[in-house]
Motif scaffolding. Structure first.
Motif, PDB file in Angstrom:
ATOM      1  N   VAL A  20       0.839  -1.206   0.000  1.00  0.00           N
ATOM      2  CA  VAL A  20       0.000   0.000   0.000  1.00  0.00           C
ATOM      3  C   VAL A  20       0.873   1.255   0.000  1.00  0.00           C
ATOM      4  CG1 VAL A  20      -1.702   1.335   1.313  1.00  0.00           C
ATOM      5  CG2 VAL A  20      -1.981  -1.132   1.068  1.00  0.00           C
ATOM      6  N   ASN A  60      -5.842  -1.237   7.367  1.00  0.00           N
ATOM      7  CA  ASN A  60      -7.109  -1.976   7.393  1.00  0.00           C
ATOM      8  C   ASN A  60      -7.246  -2.668   6.050  1.00  0.00           C
ATOM      9  OD1 ASN A  60      -8.192  -0.957   9.952  1.00  0.00           O
ATOM     10  ND2 ASN A  60      -8.222   0.989   8.872  1.00  0.00           N
ATOM     11  N   VAL A  78      -8.573  -5.250  -0.791  1.00  0.00           N
ATOM     12  CA  VAL A  78      -8.756  -3.802  -0.746  1.00  0.00           C
ATOM     13  C   VAL A  78      -8.202  -3.351   0.596  1.00  0.00           C
ATOM     14  CG1 VAL A  78     -10.418  -1.916  -0.769  1.00  0.00           C
ATOM     15  CG2 VAL A  78     -10.803  -3.924  -2.200  1.00  0.00           C
ATOM     16  N   ASP A  80      -6.527   0.061   3.055  1.00  0.00           N
ATOM     17  CA  ASP A  80      -6.240   1.479   3.246  1.00  0.00           C
ATOM     18  C   ASP A  80      -5.366   1.627   4.478  1.00  0.00           C
ATOM     19  OD1 ASP A  80      -7.958   2.367   5.697  1.00  0.00           O
ATOM     20  OD2 ASP A  80      -9.371   1.266   4.429  1.00  0.00           O
ATOM     21  N   LYS A  82      -3.571   4.748   7.129  1.00  0.00           N
ATOM     22  CA  LYS A  82      -3.388   6.135   7.537  1.00  0.00           C
ATOM     23  C   LYS A  82      -1.903   6.457   7.495  1.00  0.00           C
ATOM     24  CE  LYS A  82      -7.333   5.836  10.593  1.00  0.00           C
ATOM     25  NZ  LYS A  82      -7.765   5.667  11.970  1.00  0.00           N
ATOM     26  N   ALA A  87      -4.575   9.541   3.712  1.00  0.00           N
ATOM     27  CA  ALA A  87      -4.943   8.139   3.556  1.00  0.00           C
ATOM     28  C   ALA A  87      -4.346   7.560   2.271  1.00  0.00           C
ATOM     29  CB  ALA A  87      -6.453   7.988   3.545  1.00  0.00           C
ATOM     30  N   LEU A  88      -3.791   6.370   2.379  1.00  0.00           N
ATOM     31  CA  LEU A  88      -3.284   5.631   1.232  1.00  0.00           C
ATOM     32  C   LEU A  88      -4.232   4.471   0.976  1.00  0.00           C
ATOM     33  CD1 LEU A  88       0.463   5.388   2.310  1.00  0.00           C
ATOM     34  CD2 LEU A  88      -0.552   7.046   0.731  1.00  0.00           C
ATOM     35  N   LYS A  89      -4.472   4.150  -0.287  1.00  0.00           N
ATOM     36  CA  LYS A  89      -5.370   3.056  -0.634  1.00  0.00           C
ATOM     37  C   LYS A  89      -4.702   2.145  -1.645  1.00  0.00           C
ATOM     38  CE  LYS A  89      -9.418   5.824   0.201  1.00  0.00           C
ATOM     39  NZ  LYS A  89     -10.601   5.312   0.784  1.00  0.00           N
ATOM     40  N   ASN A  91      -5.668  -1.489  -4.152  1.00  0.00           N
ATOM     41  CA  ASN A  91      -6.499  -2.583  -4.643  1.00  0.00           C
ATOM     42  C   ASN A  91      -5.581  -3.568  -5.333  1.00  0.00           C
ATOM     43  OD1 ASN A  91      -9.245  -1.632  -4.027  1.00  0.00           O
ATOM     44  ND2 ASN A  91      -8.685   0.035  -5.390  1.00  0.00           N
TER      45      ASN A  91
END
Length: 105
Positions: A20, A60, A78, A80, A82, A87-89, A91
């Motif tokens: 991530v 998470n 999926v 994410d 902090k 926020a970083l995401k 997929n």
């Protein structure tokens, strides 16, 4: 059919937090979690794993996974996280096998 909880798990051949943080360019390592929960369905030698959720520090993640009778994996992660910059995401696609799982952006 049933729900499950696993404590002190190590997931795969990849570090999901690193994946991530790097936007999917660095994934080497392992993901250690204190606890994960999900739902499992078994049908004719294959497994369907859904609603798997876990948290590790600022990370998470949710996983949906299919395992065929030969042990081949297919699914999605999926996640994410902090970070000080926001926020970083991520997929990701899960592939490979139960013995050698892979994660791809």
């Amino acid at each position: 059919d049933g729900n499950f909880t696993v404590q002190k798990a190590v997931i795969g051949n990849f570090d999901l937090a690193r994946a991530v943080q790097s936007g999917g360019t660095q994934m080497q390592g392992r993901t250690q979690v204190a606890e994960l929960n999900g739902k499992l369905v078994y049908d004719k030698g294959a497994y369907t794993v859904r609603d798997v959720a876990f948290s590790v520090g600022a990370l998470n993640a949710a996983i949906a996974l299919d395992i065929d009778a030969s042990g081949a994996l297919s699914g999605r992660v999926v996640a994410d996280m902090k970070a000080p910059s926001g926020a970083l995401k991520g997929n990701f696609t899960v592939g490979g096998s139960v013995k050698d799982p892979t994660l791809r952006k």
